[in-house]
Design a protein around this motif. Structure first.
Motif: not given
Length: 306
Positions: A175-193
């Motif tokens: 989960a952490f790995e996938w959130y990181t990929k999304a967060a690095n693209q600017g996905h705000a909820t992934a960044q929050y998570n």
């Protein structure tokens, strides 16, 4: 009154990406008359382009039914963008009667040609059981296909699936790995998570400074829960130097978006005179707002001041 606590619940929003692919692929210098001529001659790309033009009302009067007609002609010739766009039209009920089974059929055709938007939306439909029998494993399969093409919302959704153990074995590291990929693209909820995972030490070593970094990225995009959490971090001095004024600033940002817990926190700051001049009237107003938004602690605090 209840002490402030960080919000440790990761958000799990999985929703359809109902965005039409509305950029016509046209040859340089190609005008409307040429597009119409080519479309009438059976050129699939021109037919898809004409569908876009009718959908957006560019060069022609906006007409969703005409858009559907031209998308259908192109889609029946295997044009993936047209197939995806038809799926969206059936999903929204624009130009046609809403039909989730038709939506599913057209998304599937586009997805099988590698269209990431369609792959993502198929994942959502399998997750929700919309137009097809609910199947979390299938949802994960399609999210993965889209995610591997860099589709941020699919990467985020995979993170959600791994956190919840839906369609896959629960795995916080994944989960952490996938959130990181999304967060690095600017996905705000992934960044929050990611911030929450750093606070809790789930899938990664606990690190309050990293938590604050990710909460800040999400907060700067307007994520109210992240704004609130930064406020709590400043109150508690976790990952940052303790600073009630900074805490108050972040609480009010979230409160102004209607986030009930932040409204309650702002009320507490006014009530206690922490980070702001003590003001019972303003405290009472924030407690009332939080109560109106369903927070029982806000209701109790509001009653105490009456």
């Amino acid at each position: 009154m209840r002490p402030l606590k960080i919000s440790k619940k990761t958000k799990a929003y999985i929703s359809l990406a109902l965005v039409l692919l509305c950029t016509p692929v046209m040859a340089k210098g190609e005008d409307l008359s040429q597009v119409i001529r080519l479309a009438n001659q059976g050129n699939a790309q021109a037919q898809s382009n004409l569908g876009v033009m009718y959908y957006e009302g560019k060069g022609v009067r906006q007409d969703y039914q005409k858009a559907v007609e031209w998308y259908t002609k192109a889609a029946n010739q295997g044009n993936a963008h047209a197939q995806y766009n038809l799926g969206v039209m059936y999903e929204k009920g624009e130009g046609v009667r809403q039909d989730y089974q038709k939506t599913f059929e057209w998304y599937t055709k586009a997805a099988n040609q590698g269209d990431a938007h369609a792959q993502y939306n198929l994942g959502v439909m399998y997750d929700e059981g919309k137009g097809v029998r609910q199947d979390y494993q299938k949802a994960v399969e399609w999210f993965t296909k889209a995610a591997n093409q860099g589709f941020a919302s699919a990467q985020y959704n995979l993170g959600v699936m791994y956190v919840q153990g839906k369609g896959v074995r629960q795995d916080y590291q994944k989960a952490f790995e996938w959130y990181t990929k999304a967060a690095n693209q600017g996905h705000a909820t992934a960044q929050y998570n990611l911030g929450v995972m750093y606070v809790q030490g789930e899938g990664v070593r606990q690190d309050y400074q990293k938590a604050v970094e990710w909460f800040t990225k999400a907060a700067n995009q307007g994520n109210a829960q992240a704004q609130y959490n930064i406020g709590v971090m400043y109150v508690q001095g976790k990952g940052v130097r303790q600073d009630d004024q900074k805490a108050f600033e972040w609480f009010t940002k979230a409160a102004n978006q209607g986030f009930a817990t932040a409204q309650y926190a702002s009320g507490l700051m006014y009530y206690n005179g922490e980070g702001v001049r003590q003001d019972y009237k303003k405290a009472k107003n924030f407690f009332r707002l939080s109560c109106d938004n369903g927070l029982q602690e806000g209701c109790d605090a509001y009653k105490d001041l009456n």
